[in-house]
Structure formats: C-alpha cells, structure tokens
Design a protein around this motif. Structure first.
Motif, PDB file in Angstrom:
ATOM      1  N   ASN A  95      -4.956  -0.731  -7.358  1.00 10.11           N
ATOM      2  CA  ASN A  95      -6.060  -0.412  -7.105  1.00 10.11           C
ATOM      3  C   ASN A  95      -5.888   0.992  -6.439  1.00 10.11           C
ATOM      4  O   ASN A  95      -5.987   0.919  -5.318  1.00 10.11           O
ATOM      5  CB  ASN A  95      -6.907  -1.407  -6.455  1.00 10.11           C
ATOM      6  CG  ASN A  95      -7.357  -2.578  -7.297  1.00 10.11           C
ATOM      7  OD1 ASN A  95      -8.224  -2.850  -8.149  1.00 10.11           O
ATOM      8  ND2 ASN A  95      -6.454  -3.576  -6.925  1.00 10.11           N
ATOM      9  N   VAL A  96      -6.207   2.196  -7.317  1.00 10.79           N
ATOM     10  CA  VAL A  96      -6.076   3.381  -6.457  1.00 10.79           C
ATOM     11  C   VAL A  96      -7.438   3.845  -6.221  1.00 10.79           C
ATOM     12  O   VAL A  96      -8.422   3.824  -6.909  1.00 10.79           O
ATOM     13  CB  VAL A  96      -5.332   4.314  -7.753  1.00 10.79           C
ATOM     14  CG1 VAL A  96      -5.047   5.774  -7.006  1.00 10.79           C
ATOM     15  CG2 VAL A  96      -4.108   3.662  -8.149  1.00 10.79           C
ATOM     16  N   THR A  97      -7.735   4.660  -5.161  1.00 11.49           N
ATOM     17  CA  THR A  97      -8.750   5.260  -4.576  1.00 11.49           C
ATOM     18  C   THR A  97      -8.549   6.605  -4.117  1.00 11.49           C
ATOM     19  O   THR A  97      -7.571   6.788  -3.143  1.00 11.49           O
ATOM     20  CB  THR A  97      -9.647   4.461  -3.474  1.00 11.49           C
ATOM     21  OG1 THR A  97      -9.820   2.947  -3.910  1.00 11.49           O
ATOM     22  CG2 THR A  97     -10.921   5.183  -3.045  1.00 11.49           C
TER      23      THR A  97
ATOM     24  N   THR B  38     -10.013  10.125  -3.003  1.00  9.35           N
ATOM     25  CA  THR B  38     -11.067  10.908  -2.359  1.00  9.35           C
ATOM     26  C   THR B  38     -10.870  12.478  -2.882  1.00  9.35           C
ATOM     27  O   THR B  38     -10.244  13.185  -2.902  1.00  9.35           O
ATOM     28  CB  THR B  38     -10.792  11.111  -0.859  1.00  9.35           C
ATOM     29  OG1 THR B  38     -10.594   9.846  -0.289  1.00  9.35           O
ATOM     30  CG2 THR B  38     -11.922  11.898  -0.413  1.00  9.35           C
TER      31      THR B  38
ATOM     32  N   LYS C 151      -7.693   1.608 -11.930  1.00  7.95           N
ATOM     33  CA  LYS C 151      -6.718   0.436 -11.941  1.00  7.95           C
ATOM     34  C   LYS C 151      -5.572   0.868 -12.893  1.00  7.95           C
ATOM     35  O   LYS C 151      -5.705   1.439 -14.050  1.00  7.95           O
ATOM     36  CB  LYS C 151      -7.385  -0.593 -12.546  1.00  7.95           C
ATOM     37  CG  LYS C 151      -8.342  -1.487 -11.461  1.00  7.95           C
ATOM     38  CD  LYS C 151      -8.775  -2.602 -11.990  1.00  7.95           C
ATOM     39  CE  LYS C 151      -9.866  -3.300 -11.145  1.00  7.95           C
ATOM     40  NZ  LYS C 151      -9.304  -3.861  -9.815  1.00  7.95           N
TER      41      LYS C 151
ATOM     42  N   LYS D 159      -3.496   0.459  -3.403  1.00  7.62           N
ATOM     43  CA  LYS D 159      -3.283  -1.012  -2.858  1.00  7.62           C
ATOM     44  C   LYS D 159      -3.037  -2.060  -4.192  1.00  7.62           C
ATOM     45  O   LYS D 159      -3.475  -1.947  -5.014  1.00  7.62           O
ATOM     46  CB  LYS D 159      -4.743  -1.416  -2.114  1.00  7.62           C
ATOM     47  CG  LYS D 159      -5.088  -0.852  -0.976  1.00  7.62           C
ATOM     48  CD  LYS D 159      -6.373  -1.397  -0.289  1.00  7.62           C
ATOM     49  CE  LYS D 159      -6.466  -0.501   0.965  1.00  7.62           C
ATOM     50  NZ  LYS D 159      -5.430  -0.982   2.045  1.00  7.62           N
TER      51      LYS D 159
ATOM     52  N   ALA E 274     -15.460   9.066  -3.951  1.00  6.57           N
ATOM     53  CA  ALA E 274     -14.336   8.040  -4.040  1.00  6.57           C
ATOM     54  C   ALA E 274     -14.159   7.691  -5.547  1.00  6.57           C
ATOM     55  O   ALA E 274     -15.155   7.364  -6.391  1.00  6.57           O
ATOM     56  CB  ALA E 274     -14.530   6.755  -3.217  1.00  6.57           C
ATOM     57  N   ASN E 275     -12.907   8.124  -6.187  1.00  4.71           N
ATOM     58  CA  ASN E 275     -12.567   7.969  -7.594  1.00  4.71           C
ATOM     59  C   ASN E 275     -11.775   6.788  -7.644  1.00  4.71           C
ATOM     60  O   ASN E 275     -10.565   6.889  -7.241  1.00  4.71           O
ATOM     61  CB  ASN E 275     -12.175   9.150  -7.868  1.00  4.71           C
ATOM     62  CG  ASN E 275     -11.969   9.303  -9.615  1.00  4.71           C
ATOM     63  OD1 ASN E 275     -12.295   8.410 -10.222  1.00  4.71           O
ATOM     64  ND2 ASN E 275     -12.028  10.340 -10.046  1.00  4.71           N
ATOM     65  N   ARG E 276     -11.934   5.714  -8.288  1.00  7.87           N
ATOM     66  CA  ARG E 276     -11.574   4.437  -8.311  1.00  7.87           C
ATOM     67  C   ARG E 276     -10.721   4.001  -9.716  1.00  7.87           C
ATOM     68  O   ARG E 276     -11.579   4.321 -10.734  1.00  7.87           O
ATOM     69  CB  ARG E 276     -12.272   3.272  -7.959  1.00  7.87           C
ATOM     70  CG  ARG E 276     -12.635   3.142  -6.411  1.00  7.87           C
ATOM     71  CD  ARG E 276     -13.234   1.976  -6.210  1.00  7.87           C
ATOM     72  NE  ARG E 276     -13.654   2.164  -4.522  1.00  7.87           N
ATOM     73  CZ  ARG E 276     -14.642   2.660  -4.055  1.00  7.87           C
ATOM     74  NH1 ARG E 276     -15.530   3.289  -4.708  1.00  7.87           N
ATOM     75  NH2 ARG E 276     -14.961   2.641  -2.639  1.00  7.87           N
TER      76      ARG E 276
ATOM     77  N   GLU F  28       0.903  -1.503   0.147  1.00  2.00           N
ATOM     78  CA  GLU F  28       0.039  -0.061  -0.113  1.00  2.00           C
ATOM     79  C   GLU F  28       0.804   1.175  -0.047  1.00  2.00           C
ATOM     80  O   GLU F  28       2.100   1.261   0.590  1.00  2.00           O
ATOM     81  CB  GLU F  28      -0.857  -0.097   1.184  1.00  2.00           C
ATOM     82  CG  GLU F  28      -1.833   1.245   1.534  1.00  2.00           C
ATOM     83  CD  GLU F  28      -2.658   1.257   2.604  1.00  2.00           C
ATOM     84  OE1 GLU F  28      -3.706   0.316   2.873  1.00  2.00           O
ATOM     85  OE2 GLU F  28      -2.357   1.783   3.688  1.00  2.00           O
TER      86      GLU F  28
ATOM     87  N   LEU G 178      -5.262   9.985  -1.193  1.00  2.00           N
ATOM     88  CA  LEU G 178      -5.332   8.728  -1.913  1.00  2.00           C
ATOM     89  C   LEU G 178      -4.848   7.565  -1.343  1.00  2.00           C
ATOM     90  O   LEU G 178      -3.679   7.785  -0.630  1.00  2.00           O
ATOM     91  CB  LEU G 178      -4.881   9.041  -3.539  1.00  2.00           C
ATOM     92  CG  LEU G 178      -3.449   9.199  -3.597  1.00  2.00           C
ATOM     93  CD1 LEU G 178      -2.740   7.897  -3.899  1.00  2.00           C
ATOM     94  CD2 LEU G 178      -3.150   9.965  -4.990  1.00  2.00           C
TER      95      LEU G 178
END
Length: 751
Positions: free
Chosen positions: A644-646, A648, A669, A630, A665-667, A572, A627
C-alpha cells in the motif's frame, strides 16, 4: 458442585473477553487463561472437571455457530489434558470425537482439529504420551525411541528495549532453569506416566521417595524403561491400552517393593509439574548471530571441536570460526601447519584408525582420498534438501525423485529433522525487520551450502514489547508515534487471531511494567511464573503460521562509482527529500522551490494490483515530498501480499494572489514499483522504521517481492538447458517462488 461452578464462571469470563468485554480491572487482561491453569495446578483432581466443562462449551459453540470460541477453548483444553495427572478414556474419547468433527470446517479449524486428533489417538492408547514427549524434547533428554530436541531462543535488540527490561528477562529465564536438572525431569516423566496409566491406584508419594533415594544411573534405567513402554504402546494402536497399563504396573511394582506397593495408603491424584522448556536469552548485537546460535544448537561445542563429528556438510575450520566469534567459547585456537603434500603415494603405509564417530555411519567415518576431482551433488539431491525447507502454505508437494542407478539407497535420502529451534522475538516492528534480513541471509547461505535445512525445524514467534519511556533510538525513529505505529505486525496478528490478541498483545506494556517494579516478595513470584509461563504456553500451543511477504529493494546512488545496494524489508519503506549539500545545489533548490513548490520530481513505474490478478503496468510523473510503502494492511480484509503506497504529491495552483501549493495523498496498490528522481536530486530511504537502516544520496530504487534463493538457484540451472523457456518447468514448479517469513500464532488467520 461449588468447584464446578467456579471453574465454569472462569471459563465464561474468558469467553466474554474474546467478545471484547474486558475485565473491570485492566491489569487482569491476558491473565485469565494463566490464572485458570494455575488454579488447576493447585488441585490436580479438578483437571477432569475443567476438561468436561471445556468439552461442553466446545459443543455449545459449534451448535451456536460461535466459531471464534472454538480454537481458544480447544487450546485451553489440550494444555489442561497434557498437564493433567489422569484423564479417563471416556472423556479423552469425547475430545477426540469433537476434533474429528472439525475436519469438515475450513482452515484453520480443520488443520488444528487434525493435529489434535492425531495426538489424542496416541494419548488414548498410551496415557501420558504427550506429556512425556514434550518433556523429552524440551529438556533434550537422551531417548532412542523419541530422539527429538527443542530449544527456545529469545532475541531482544538492546537498542530498542531498555536495560531494565533486558536484565529482568535475562534474570527470569535463568531462574526458570535453575531447579530443572535432567534427573528431576526423568523422575517427572516416570511418575506422570505411572499415574496416567494407573490413576489413583498407585502410591505416588512412595514412588517419589523411592526415586529420590536411587542413584542417577538407576533413575535413568527406569526412565528408559518407561519411555520404551509408552512409545511402543502408542505405536501399536488402540488395542494396546490394557497391555500398556499392565506394563506400567509391572514397572511400578518393580520400583517399589511388594509390601510397599500393597500396604501403603493411597493419597489420590497428585500434581506432577510440567518443567519449563529450555530457554536461552540473547541480546542481538551481530548480524549473523542467529545463524551462529542455530549452528551451535545442531553442533554443540563438545562435538564441534572433534573433526570426526562434523560430517561432510560443514568444514571444521568454518565451525571453529563460528565458535571463536561466540563469547561463550573461551578455548584457545592454534594454527596448524599441514605437512600433507596432497599426493597419494606420500601417505604413510600404516594409517591409524580414526576416533569413534559420533553418528551411526561407522563405515563412512574414515577419510578416503579420491581421484582429485571434487564430486558435486546432483541437482536432484540438492533440490531434495532445498524442498525440505519449503513448508509455506500452498506449496505444491515435492516431486518424487527417481533413484539413480549405481548409488546407495540412503545416499540421497534426506536427513531426519530431530532438532526444533523456536525463535522468539521481543520488541516492535524494527526487530522483525532485522529478522527478515537474517532469514534472507540464512536462506541464501543454505542455498549455497546446505547444512541447517535438512537437520533443523525453524519456528518464529513474536511478542510485542514497547517501553513506557522510549530510548533515544525510538525518539529518533518516531518522535510522536504510538504503540499502533511501531507494532503494526502485532496489530494485524491480533485482528487475525483473537487468542493471540488476548494472550500475547497484552504483554506489550506488561513486561516493561513488571521489569521496573520495585523489589518486593511478590514481584519474583509474578514475573517468574507469569512471563515464563506465557512464553512457554505460546511456543507450545502456537504452531499455526501467518506468512508475511519479504520485499527486496535495490537502491541506486547519485555517485556513479558507488555500487547499488540490495536489501530487504518486511513492514515499511519510507522516502524523504534530502537537504542539498553543495552551495550551488542549495541555490538551485531554492530557485526550483519558488517556482515548482517543495519536494522533488519523481517518475513512478508500477504494476497495478487488479481483481483479475492480471499485470497492468502504469507510470506517472509528479512532484512529491516523500512516500511510504506499507506491507502490513491496516484492516484484516485487505490483502497481505501487496504494498500500500502513499505518495505525498504537491499540486500547484495559480490564482489572483499568485501561486499556491497543496499536498495531496496519492494512494496505489502494487507488488512491483520503481521510483526515480528525474532531476537527479537525492533523497533518503529508511527501511522498517529503523533509523539504523537509512540510505542517503539515493536517486532511484526498485521494489519487488523477494524471491526464494533456492528458487533462483534451480531457475538458473533450468535456464542452462532451456534458454528460451520463460515459464517454470521441471523441479522449479515445486519450489515456492517468493520468500515468506512465517510467524506462529494460535490460529493463523481465522476465516
């Protein structure tokens, strides 16, 4: 019939646990396999009964398409077969035939089936071979026919585990080694080999008594005789089983007098214990501690202090620096002033003969002065060593190197890997982050100067441990986190391998609980037998790696004079807004927050992961409070080799009552991503959930898959001759591009 019914009931209970039907008593989770094997150890004659039941269950699982039963049952069967005093050829043949059937199934079934079929082929010819090889390698017994050595290194971070847990683990590992002398282990090998070959037709009690009365030199002599007999029979093929039995009977009768061998009453099959492997426990306090321990494993202190034993791969001064830094070395170092001018004519006429070399290369042990120009190894020779370390799944086989004219045939031949280091990590995801750092540093060191790679087989294992009452560091890192947040890697491995979930993930809270139990007569019985035995079972049977991508991050700071930092992470990367320092920045921040909302403006550039695996570069600008990237997927079906990027994102809306802000939450890959603060406002970066690896005053960062250092070296060499070549050509194609961290489990990733 009663014994067989009880064993069958235990096996069926073990299978129900794999289906999620856990035992009524929660404390029994993870102990079903252990109690089953301990019950057989108490009555070795039941080994054949258990093997026969396991074979029937394997055949039933194959017919009924219960594939998730196959690997756990097969591991249980093989561990029983290795420890069994005697297994009939007919029963061993049934197991061998079943393993051959697995070759038609996909991975990992065919991989494990091929491995066990190869072992069983030798075991059918020379019974007791698997037990003998395991004891010789784990105890580092000297044997020319089988010169392999293994050692288990347990690493624990003292800042992540409580002092009670560390002390309990240290006490248990030390107690497991007390009763295991080389003499006792050699006696175990002799008695097990004789009983495996002769069965109930030998007086094992008389043989043990005879060995006990012998001096150590005679025990070692007969040990070498047994090892030669077993290894020779295993290499000759299936027709040598009768000759092997006759040879072991000759050794048995030579050990005992003819009257004792013929008149003594036979007591049936008896148990020969399988000694605990050699285990050393280390508190991980230094960054390069892992590399130091591996070097000292290859070159022990007794050899490292002798110049003739060092070889040409590592300087004597470098070895001495390593030893001096270790706490275990208490020798005094002395500075030596060299009087050698470096001119050949100044050498004395009569040069004394050097000490006897440690290896077999006697003719190369003398020091020869050359013409003053240091000969660099050729790219072919260097890559031959580098390729030896690239054992990741999916790597192309190494190209066949052509022998150069004028060089001796064995000059470019790689060294044989006789040592195996099994590194066991205890802790949560943060210690795996440290492992990724240490592994990357080790690979870079080996690329610059090869030493461990051609000599050492490196295996990594992971046992999650989370204390019930977290220490200060755990509270700082994750104030409200649970087991799932700190043990994402263990969760993924448990979903990918049910046998890992059943045997290893259950230790997460069990080890701290056993360490804090009040002293009682039964406490030491449980901890000494259970924890040590589970670790030994894991490292012996868990040989299927799950490879995790290591990611490289380059961090830029708001101070132009400060050099960018380069680091790696495994699980992470987390960023958060940083409080402004100066009064002017603080007033500007308050004004900006009132207008645009909390957070900072970021520019994100990334390559989107698509199904076709084509690169699609995108960029966006947004306002964010932080952000999280993971690398470990939350579900087994998700791809392991992407981030996997999240992010805020702060969304501003205007209405009649004024401005309002909401977090969304903006997700996305990706594998490559760049984050930049457009207004030069700093933020913090934390790697692998570890507060000790926090960077402040960051304005930009770049994340990409970490490249294998040997690939970078060979790519640089290739570019010297092909300046306009963009694709990998030549030897670069046969070296893995990405740095993968392999962690062993029992099955790998089950499809």
């Amino acid at each position: 019939a009663e014994v067989e019914s009880d064993i069958l009931r235990r096996v069926r209970t073990l299978l129900r646990e794999l289906d999620g039907h856990h035992p009524a008593c929660h404390c029994d989770r993870g102990m079903l396999r252990w109690t089953l094997h301990k019950k057989i150890d108490q009555n070795p004659s039941n080994s054949s009964v258990l093997v026969r039941i396991l074979v029937k269950e394997l055949e039933r699982a194959e017919r009924g398409d219960f594939r998730h039963y196959i690997i756990p049952l097969l591991h249980t069967l093989m561990y029983t077969l290795i420890k069994a005093p005697c297994i009939s050829e007919e029963l061993c043949g049934r197991v061998y035939d079943f393993c051959k059937k697995l070759l038609t199934l996909p991975k990992p079934f065919c991989t494990i089936g091929l491995d066990y079929a190869t072992r069983l082929k030798v075991e059918r010819t020379a019974p007791g071979t698997l037990y003998q090889r395991m004891v010789i390698s784990e105890q580092s017994l000297k044997s020319d026919p089988y010169p392999y050595q293994e050692k288990i290194f347990i690493f624990a971070d003292p800042e992540l585990l409580s002092e009670a847990v560390c002390n309990a683990l240290l006490t248990d590992t030390e107690a497991a080694q007390v009763s295991q002398s080389p003499r006792a282990c050699m006696c175990y090998v002799i008695t097990h080999a004789v009983q495996a070959a002769l069965g109930e037709g030998c007086d094992l009690g008389g043989l043990k008594g005879r060995l006990q009365d012998m001096p150590t030199s005679e025990v070692e002599h007969w040990f070498q005789q047994v090892v030669v007999a077993v290894e020779c029979a295993g290499s000759e093929g299936s027709t040598a089983r009768g000759q092997h039995t006759a040879r072991l009977e000759e050794i048995y009768r030579a050990l005992l007098s003819s009257s004792q061998a013929g008149s003594a009453p036979l007591g049936g099959l008896q148990d020969t214990p399988l000694p605990n492997p050699t285990i050393s426990f280390h508190l991980w306090t230094e960054d390069n501690q892992l590399w130091k321990e591996l070097v000292l494993f290859i070159r022990p202190l007794s050899q490292s202090c002798e110049p003739d034993c060092l070889g040409q791969d590592l300087d004597n001064f470098e070895i001495q620096d390593i030893i001096s830094d270790c706490e275990c070395c208490e020798q005094t170092r002395f500075s030596v002033l060299s009087t050698d001018s470096g001119i050949e004519r100044d050498l004395p006429v009569a040069v004394e003969e050097p000490l006897a070399p440690c290896g077999a290369e006697t003719e190369q042990s003398r020091l020869h002065r050359r013409g003053g120009i240091k000969k660099k190894p050729s790219p072919l020779e260097s890559v031959a060593f580098l390729q030896a370390s690239c054992s990741s799944p999916g790597v192309k086989p190494p190209v066949k190197l052509q022998k150069r004219s004028g060089n001796p045939q064995d000059a470019a031949a790689p060294l044989q890997r006789l040592h195996t280091a099994r590194i066991v990590l205890l802790g949560d995801d943060r210690i795996l982050g440290r492992l990724a750092q240490a592994y990357h540093s080790l690979r870079k060191r080996e690329t610059r100067r090869v030493f461990l790679t051609p000599r050492l087989n490196l295996q990594f294992y992971y046992i999650p441990v989370v204390a019930g009452q977290p220490n200060t560091l755990a509270v700082v890192d994750h104030p409200s986190s649970g087991h799932e947040e700190l043990c994402e890697v263990a969760g993924y491995l448990g979903r990918a391998d049910p046998w890992y979930e059943s045997n290893i993930n259950t230790l997460c809270h069990m080890i701290p609980k056993l360490a804090t139990m009040p002293p009682s007569p039964s406490k030491h019985l449980v901890t000494d037998l259970f924890i040590t035995d589970v670790i030994a079972y894991y490292v012996r049977m868990g040989v299927q790696p799950v490879c995790f991508q290591v990611y490289a991050v380059k961090i830029f700071f708001n101070d132009p004079a400060q050099e960018p930092a380069e680091d790696v992470f495994l699980t992470e990367l987390c960023t958060q807004g940083q409080d402004s320092i100066s009064h002017r920045e603080l007033s500007m921040t308050k004004k900006k927050t009132t207008l645009d909302g909390p957070g900072i403006d970021l520019t994100v550039t990334y390559r989107k992961v698509v199904v076709s695996d084509r690169e699609k570069e995108l960029d966006m600008s947004l306002r964010s409070t932080g952000l999280v990237m993971k690398a470990i997927p939350s579900q087994e079906a998700e791809e392991l080799m992407c981030l996997n990027v999240t992010i805020t994102e702060i969304i501003r809306t205007s209405n009649l009552s004024g401005r309002s802000f909401s977090a969304v939450a903006n997700r996305l890959k990706t594998r490559n991503i760049t984050i930049r603060s457009t207004e030069q406002r700093p933020f913090t970066v934390r790697l692998d959930k570890d507060s000790r690896r926090t960077y402040r005053n960051v304005i930009s960062l770049e994340v990409s898959p970490c490249l294998e250092p040997s690939y970078c070296l060979q790519k640089t060499r290739t570019m010297k001759f092909n300046l306009h070549e963009t694709e990998d050509v030549g030897l670069v194609k046969y070296i893995p591009k990405s740095l993968l961290l392999p962690i062993n489990t029992f099955a790998g990733v089950m499809q």
